[in-house]
Design an enzyme around this catalytic site. Structure first.
Site, PDB file in Angstrom:
ATOM      1  N   SER A  54       0.098   0.411   2.606  1.00 36.63           N
ATOM      2  CA  SER A  54      -0.587   1.695   2.383  1.00 36.63           C
ATOM      3  C   SER A  54       0.439   2.784   2.060  1.00 36.63           C
ATOM      4  CB  SER A  54      -1.426   2.094   3.600  1.00 36.63           C
ATOM      5  OG  SER A  54      -0.654   1.998   4.785  1.00 36.63           O
ATOM      6  N   GLU A 191     -10.303  -6.013   8.898  1.00 36.33           N
ATOM      7  CA  GLU A 191     -10.584  -4.689   8.325  1.00 36.33           C
ATOM      8  C   GLU A 191     -12.010  -4.605   7.793  1.00 36.33           C
ATOM      9  OE1 GLU A 191      -7.519  -3.312   5.672  1.00 36.33           O
ATOM     10  OE2 GLU A 191      -8.700  -1.573   5.019  1.00 36.33           O
TER      11      GLU A 191
HETATM   12  O1  KIV Z   1      -1.252  -1.209   4.781  1.00 38.07           O
HETATM   13  C1  KIV Z   1      -1.897  -0.837   5.764  1.00 38.07           C
HETATM   14  O2  KIV Z   1      -1.814   0.311   6.207  1.00 38.07           O
HETATM   15  C2  KIV Z   1      -2.779  -1.814   6.411  1.00 38.07           C
HETATM   16  C3  KIV Z   1      -3.680  -1.297   7.480  1.00 38.07           C
HETATM   17  C4  KIV Z   1      -4.809  -0.571   6.893  1.00 38.07           C
HETATM   18  C5  KIV Z   1      -4.126  -2.377   8.392  1.00 38.07           C
HETATM   19  O3  KIV Z   1      -2.783  -2.955   6.059  1.00 38.07           O
END
Ligand code: KIV
Length: 273
Positions: A54, A191
Site C-alpha cells: 500500500s 481482507e
Molecule cells: O499493503 C497493505 O497495506 C496490505 C494491508 C491492507 C493488509 O496488504
C-alpha cells in the site's frame, strides 16, 4: 497512559503471534513505510508492522499497488527496521516479484530478508501460488498469507468490493486458509470478506487470522496507518475507523508557520544565534 493489555517489553516473534491466538489475546497490526513513523508506532506498543505494498498508494501516489518494485519495498523495509525494537516486521512481496515461478518467489523473499533484515514476508493468494509459498518456507523464511480481497489482482476482479459473498468463493477461501496453515504459514491476512466467513476461518485454523474489513471475530486487526490517522483523507470504506485528523493538524500547523514567516514573527530573537 496506554490502556492496551500488551506486554510492551517482549519482542514479538512469529511464534509469539501464534501463542497470542492460543491465549485469546488480539493482535494489533498497522502498516509503516519509514523510520520515524515505525519508531512511533513500535514505541506505542503495536504488535506487528506491515511494510505493505500500500506504500504504492499512500507514499508514491499510485492508483493501485501494482507499480511498486521489489527495490522500493526493500528501501521502505530497511527504513522501518531501523526504527523498530519490539514489533514483528512483515514485508509484502510486491506484484511481479513472485508470480513467475517459485524460484523467482524465493529469490525475492531472500532479497527482502537479507537486505532489510525484516522477519517475515507476506504474499497474496492461495492454491495458485502454493509451490512458491512452500519454497519460501523451505528456506526458513516465515510467511504470512493474504486471502479475500487481494489488491494485486484488481485488474482481474475489476473492483475493490467485498469478496467471497457467494458459496463457491467462500468455500475456496476456507480451503486456501486450511492449505496455508497446513504448509506452515504462521498467520494470514483476510481482507474485506463477510464477518461470519472470516470468523469461521479463525475458528477452523490454528494460526492467527488478521482481518481488515473482515469483522471482529478474527484474531487481530490491520489498518493502513495513513488511513486510520487521517493522513490520507480520500479513502473512507465502511471498515475504516479514523483515530486522528493528522491532515487537519498538519494543514493548521503549516498555515500558522506560513503566517509567521510572512509576518516576520518567526524566527524570534530566542530562535536566532
Ligand atoms: O499493503 C497493505 O497495506 C496490505 C494491508 C491492507 C493488509 O496488504
Amino acid at each position: 497512559m496506554s490502556t492496551n493489555t500488551t506486554d510492551n517489553s517482549r519482542k514479538v516473534t512469529t511464534r509469539r503471534m501464534i501463542e497470542m491466538k492460543q491465549r485469546g489475546e488480539r493482535i494489533s497490526m498497522l502498516t509503516a513505510y519509514d523510520y520515524s513513523s515505525a519508531k512511533i508506532i513500535d514505541e506505542a506498543g503495536i504488535d506487528c508492522i506491515l511494510v505493505g505494498d500500500s506504500a504504492s498508494n499512500v507514499m508514491a501516489g499510485n492508483v493501485t499497488t501494482l507499480p511498486i518494485t521489489l527495490d522500493q519495498m526493500i528501501y521502505h523495509a530497511k527504513s522501518v527496521m531501523k526504527g523498530v525494537k519490539r514489533a514483528l516486521v512483515v514485508v509484502d512481496l510486491p506484484f511481479g516479484s513472485y508470480q513467475g515461478n517459485s524460484k523467482e518467489a524465493l529469490a525475492s523473499a531472500i532479497r527482502i530478508m537479507k537486505e532489510s533484515h525484516a522477519e517475515a514476508v507476506k504474499i497474496e493468494g492461495g492454491s495458485e501460488i502454493r509451490e512458491s509459498i512452500e519454497r519460501i518456507l523451505s528456506a526458513g523464511i516465515p510467511v504470512m498469507g493474504h486471502l479475500g480481497l487481494t489488491p494485486q489482482s484488481i485488474n482481474k476482479f475489476g473492483t475493490y468490493a467485498v469478496r467471497a459473498r457467494e458459496e463457491g468463493e467462500a468455500e475456496k477461501l476456507i480451503q486456501d486458509a486450511k492449505m496455508l496453515e497446513e504448509i506452515g504459514c504462521f498467520a494470514m491476512v483476510i481482507e474485506k470478506v463477510p464477518a461470519e466467513l472470516a470468523a469461521r476461518v479463525a475458528r477452523e485454523v490454528s494460526i492467527p487470522i488478521i482481518g481488515i474489513g473482515a469483522g471482529g471475530g478474527v484474531d487481530g486487526q490491520v489498518l493502513v496507518m495513513h488511513d486510520m490517522l487521517g493522513i490520507n483523507r480520500g479513502f473512507s470504506p465502511r471498515f475504516l475507523r479514523r483515530y486522528a485528523d493528522v491532515a487537519g493538524v498538519m494543514t493548521d500547523a503549516v498555515g500558522r508557520y506560513i503566517e509567521d514567516v510572512k509576518s516576520g514573527d518567526f524566527p524570534s530573537e530566542a530562535e536566532s544565534y
